[in-house]
Design an enzyme around this catalytic site. Structure first.
Site, mmCIF file in Angstrom:
data_model
loop_
_atom_site.group_PDB
_atom_site.id
_atom_site.type_symbol
_atom_site.label_atom_id
_atom_site.label_comp_id
_atom_site.label_asym_id
_atom_site.label_seq_id
_atom_site.Cartn_x
_atom_site.Cartn_y
_atom_site.Cartn_z
ATOM 1 C CG HIS A 296 -2.030 -0.966 1.161
ATOM 2 N ND1 HIS A 296 -2.434 -1.742 2.235
ATOM 3 C CD2 HIS A 296 -2.856 -1.309 0.132
ATOM 4 C CE1 HIS A 296 -3.453 -2.498 1.880
ATOM 5 N NE2 HIS A 296 -3.723 -2.254 0.615
ATOM 6 C CE1 TYR A 470 6.409 2.779 6.609
ATOM 7 C CE2 TYR A 470 4.575 3.036 8.127
ATOM 8 C CZ TYR A 470 5.642 3.581 7.431
ATOM 9 O OH TYR A 470 5.932 4.903 7.574
ATOM 10 C CG HIS A 471 -0.070 -2.401 4.973
ATOM 11 N ND1 HIS A 471 -1.212 -1.629 4.781
ATOM 12 C CD2 HIS A 471 0.275 -2.240 6.277
ATOM 13 C CE1 HIS A 471 -1.534 -1.036 5.911
ATOM 14 N NE2 HIS A 471 -0.647 -1.382 6.828
ATOM 15 N N PRO A 472 3.669 -5.102 3.056
ATOM 16 C CG PRO A 472 5.728 -5.992 3.719
ATOM 17 C CD PRO A 472 4.722 -4.931 4.077
#
Length: 535
Positions: A296, A470-472
């Protein structure tokens, strides 16, 4: 090299899913489990203070502090990717928001052939993991290990933002994880009584004294060991010593969307061309390992407040800062209990969409970038991100050295849909901020600033300033096709005795923050492991 006694299961990674696995696989007392974590124990006091994530953002003692490769669509900027390197993983350093995603996300997985992963198939595991402050119901859990709580106190600026969204036509939504995600309101978060509740606290702490659970911290797993096509254990380094430890049943990777594909490649599972480039013998050819990275991209707007009621003001005034500390110490309330999104909204950029494609976040402070010093002026931040980006990148090793960070390339804004959605999302967010409800609270917009108006100018601003939230995910994609890295039961295709159980298995990322989904994946994965073992 030191060989140690074998365990039934070895879990690599003590993040959200890894802590769930450690708890659930040791509950019945039948199985001996080893949990390996590259970081240390969660003793840093800032871990347990909700707003402390700002202090942990660039702390290498608890954070991998990864830097991505240049992103061509973001003016060749490199993007910083913090990931937890401590018991609890990213749940110990994240912004605490609890958002599951949309029902339609999981039903889309089911339509792709993953029939057990539709919303009806995952909801019981979301509920199993959660104790919601408002109680359990059809949608929410009431007696799980993970506390999920309301904000400790409303704030006038947040109330104004919610009213602004309402004036723009969004409905009030008291529960973003309930019947629908549409609307505006306050976020819930993984805290209780003013303290962060990471997965280490909610799942691992209750299991630590079990005699069948061993936890090794500061242990970097360097490769998976095989006998032919069967995983038989792992090699790891701790305190300068190299160890080999066996798993008589399974090795379970829960190292996250960055480290799980890295470890697979280091162990010979991946694209043969890439592995050969680094002198690694191919154990099993799986060309999708490390591919399909989705993340994101966050776009921020910064505003000057019309009254001195922001955290910037409190932080830069010695007496008020002292008051913040007292309020927290004696009441467990105040700004130190705030998560990374205080209030927010989910909305659509196009009326024909069935579900929201944008999530917004409102916070009562401002800074040039996360982890930096707060601005001197009275400021607050309203941001957003596209929920379902089309753009995909990759995570791949740079060398056979397990200590060298992998390449992280998200390929942000690679499609016209993504560019259009971000432009429209920024326009809508600014419309919220220009509404009458905000008039008495906002003095002016500082970023992007009033001179930025055209589509080209908005896109240029996004390219120059946007960054990860910070949403891998999705780098060890689950699927029923031949190219999938793992199957529907999270078993790595092409080998035996090896599973991946973390957010890297997502076929497509969910519409929201990832920690709630990571807990669900851990719960569902643990049940699958136990079912397959007893069967």
């Amino acid at each position: 090299m030191t060989d140690t006694a074998a365990f039934d299961f070895i879990i690599v990674g003590a993040g959200s899913a890894g802590c769930v696995l450690a708890n659930r696989l040791t509950e019945n007392g039948r199985y001996k489990v080893l949990l390996l974590e590259a970081g240390g124990k969660d003793r840093n006091p800032w871990i347990h203070i909700p707003l402390g994530y700002g202090k942990l953002f660039r702390d290498p003692k608890v954070n991998w502090c990864y830097e991505g490769v240049p992103e061509a669509n973001l003016n060749n900027r490199t993007i910083y990717h913090p990931r937890g390197k401590v018991l609890g993983g990213s749940s110990s350093v994240n912004g605490l928001l609890y958002v599951r995603g949309q029902q339609q996300d999981f039903d889309g997985w089911a339509r792709a052939g993953l029939t057990d992963w539709g919303f009806d198939g995952v909801l019981p595991y979301f509920k199993r993991s959660e104790t919601n402050e408002n109680g359990g119901n059809r949608w929410r859990g009431g007696d799980g290990p993970q506390p999920v709580s309301n904000v400790t106190a409303p704030h006038p600026l947040c109330g104004a933002y919610i009213a602004a969204c309402r004036e723009s036509g969004l409905p009030d939504n008291p529960d973003f994880n309930g019947v629908t995600q549409d609307g505006t309101g306050y976020y819930q978060a993984t805290h209780e009584n003013g303290l962060r509740w990471s997965a280490a606290k909610s799942y691992l702490k209750p299991a630590r004294k079990r005699p069948n659970l061993s936890i090794q911290t500061h242990a970097l797993t360097t490769r998976i060991l095989f006998d032919g096509k069967r995983a038989t254990g792992v090699e790891y380094v701790a305190n300068g010593q190299r160890y080999r430890v066996g798993a008589t049943r399974e090795v379970l990777l829960a190292a996250g969307s960055i480290n799980s594909p890295q470890l697979l490649e280091l162990s010979g599972i991946g694209n043969p061309d890439l592995l050969a480039k680094h002198g690694i013998e191919t154990r099993h050819a799986s060309r999708q390992v490390g591919e399909n990275l989705q993340d994101h991209l966050q776009v921020r707007t910064v505003h000057e407040s019309a009254s001195r009621d922001t955290l910037n003001d409190q932080y830069h005034n010695l007496l008020r800062r002292f008051g913040i500390g007292l309020d927290y110490v004696f009441r467990r309330k105040g700004p130190l209990t705030v998560s990374a999104g205080y209030a927010g909204a989910f909305f659509k950029t196009r009326p024909e969409l069935l579900t929201p494609d944008i999530q917004s976040l409102f916070i009562i402070f401002s800074t040039d970038r996360m982890g930096d010093r707060l601005h001197e002026f009275s400021g607050f931040t309203a941001s957003f991100y596209q929920l379902r980006p089309e753009s995909q990148g990759h995570v791949h090793i740079r060398s056979p050295d397990p200590y060298q960070a992998p390449d992280i390339w998200c390929n942000y804004l690679a499609t016209e849909t993504d560019r259009r959605t971000n432009i429209d999302g920024l326009r809508q967010l600014r419309a919220f901020m220009d509404s009458p409800a905000m008039a008495g609270h906002r003095k002016r917009e500082i970023e992007p600033g009033p001179s930025v108006q055209s589509d080209d100018e908005l896109l240029a601003y996004i390219r120059a300033t946007a960054s990860t939230v910070y949403h891998p995910s999705s780098t060890c994609r689950m699927g029923v096709d031949d190219g999938a890295v793992v199957d529907e039961r999270l078993r790595v295709n092409g080998v035996d005795g090896l599973r991946v159980i973390d957010c890297s298995i997502m076929p497509t990322m969910v519409s929201g923050n990832l920690n709630a989904a990571a807990l669900m994946i851990g719960e569902k994965g643990a049940e699958m492991v136990l079912e397959d073992t007893s069967g």
